[in-house]
Design a protein around this motif. Structure first.
Motif, PDB file in Angstrom:
ATOM      1  N   PRO A 142       0.776  -1.179   0.017  1.00 23.93           N
ATOM      2  CA  PRO A 142      -0.039   0.186  -0.190  1.00 23.93           C
ATOM      3  C   PRO A 142       0.865   1.170   0.087  1.00 23.93           C
ATOM      4  O   PRO A 142       2.044   1.123   0.735  1.00 23.93           O
ATOM      5  N   ASN A 143       0.055   2.251  -0.633  1.00 25.19           N
ATOM      6  CA  ASN A 143       1.182   3.682  -0.605  1.00 25.19           C
ATOM      7  C   ASN A 143       1.400   3.931   0.720  1.00 25.19           C
ATOM      8  O   ASN A 143       2.596   4.409   0.738  1.00 25.19           O
ATOM      9  N   GLU A 199       2.405   2.523   3.280  1.00 26.39           N
ATOM     10  CA  GLU A 199       3.390   1.794   3.731  1.00 26.39           C
ATOM     11  C   GLU A 199       4.954   2.264   3.067  1.00 26.39           C
ATOM     12  O   GLU A 199       5.845   2.425   4.098  1.00 26.39           O
TER      13      GLU A 199
END
Length: 218
Positions: free
Chosen positions: A59-60, A62
């Motif tokens: 995910p972005n 992270e």
């Protein structure tokens, strides 16, 4: 004329962002708007290429947290979208190049020029690449740990992050081997991508032999 003369020329490595885009990212990552521990341009380039190769998608939120080590002090939403868009484009362009069997252009000359890796952009780039691996390390080693370790060895060695390990220290003293790894980095990236993204070929089932019906001859 030899057959080699008729062979198509090798496609040159493909840039993942143009010079203007790289300069924009460089200025931002080198500014006081980001944490001192954030990755610089070279390390961020390696980090995003690792995400392009990775067997799983993060995910972005992270990967942004890992790259910036906190939320940058963006001027406004437009700048935030611009910077994140450039980083995502770098990753996506790397995926597109590798998917076509091409080689990505790396932001340095492919030589150590007699210097230790940690004193060159190559070492910084490979350290950034390994930071991308660490984001989801279990996924990289899940299916075939031995093959993954072999494919990642050049990046691990050149990153200088593992110099305390006896085996790595011995390899690090071999300048000729390190230079060979550097020259091969674009091809090694393609090997890694194919390892994770292209399923192994399964042998085609052999056709069943037809059994003649009783009372009939073939």
């Amino acid at each position: 004329m030899s057959p080699r003369d008729n062979a198509p020329e090798a496609t040159p490595p493909q840039p993942l962002l143009d010079d203007e885009q790289l300069d924009r990212l460089d200025d931002f990552l080198d500014s006081e708007q980001v944490d001192d521990d954030a990755l610089d341009l070279i390390s961020a380039h390696g980090f995003m290429v690792a995400l392009a190769v990775a067997p799983s998608e993060l995910p972005n939120a992270e990967w942004l947290a890992e790259l910036f080590q906190g939320e940058p002090r963006y001027t406004d939403d437009a700048e935030r979208n611009e910077i994140i868009g450039l980083l995502a484009a770098l990753r996506d362009n790397a995926m597109a190049v590798l998917e076509q069997g091409g080689l990505p252009e790396l932001p340095f000359e492919l030589t150590l020029d007699g210097l230790p890796a940690e004193e060159t952009p190559i070492g910084d780039w490979c350290a950034g690449f390994m930071e991308g691996v660490f984001c989801d390390e279990s996924a990289w080693f899940a299916d075939d740990e031995e093959a993954a370790a072999t494919l990642l060895l050049p990046f691990m060695l050149l990153s200088s992050l593992f110099d305390d390990e006896p085996d790595m220290a011995e390899l690090a003293s071999d300048g000729t081997r390190q230079e060979a790894f550097v020259v091969q980095l674009p091809e090694l990236l393609l090997d890694l991508y194919l390892h994770y993204r292209v399923p192994p070929e399964t042998p085609k089932p052999k056709p069943r032999k037809k059994t003649p019906a009783k009372g009939k001859k073939c």
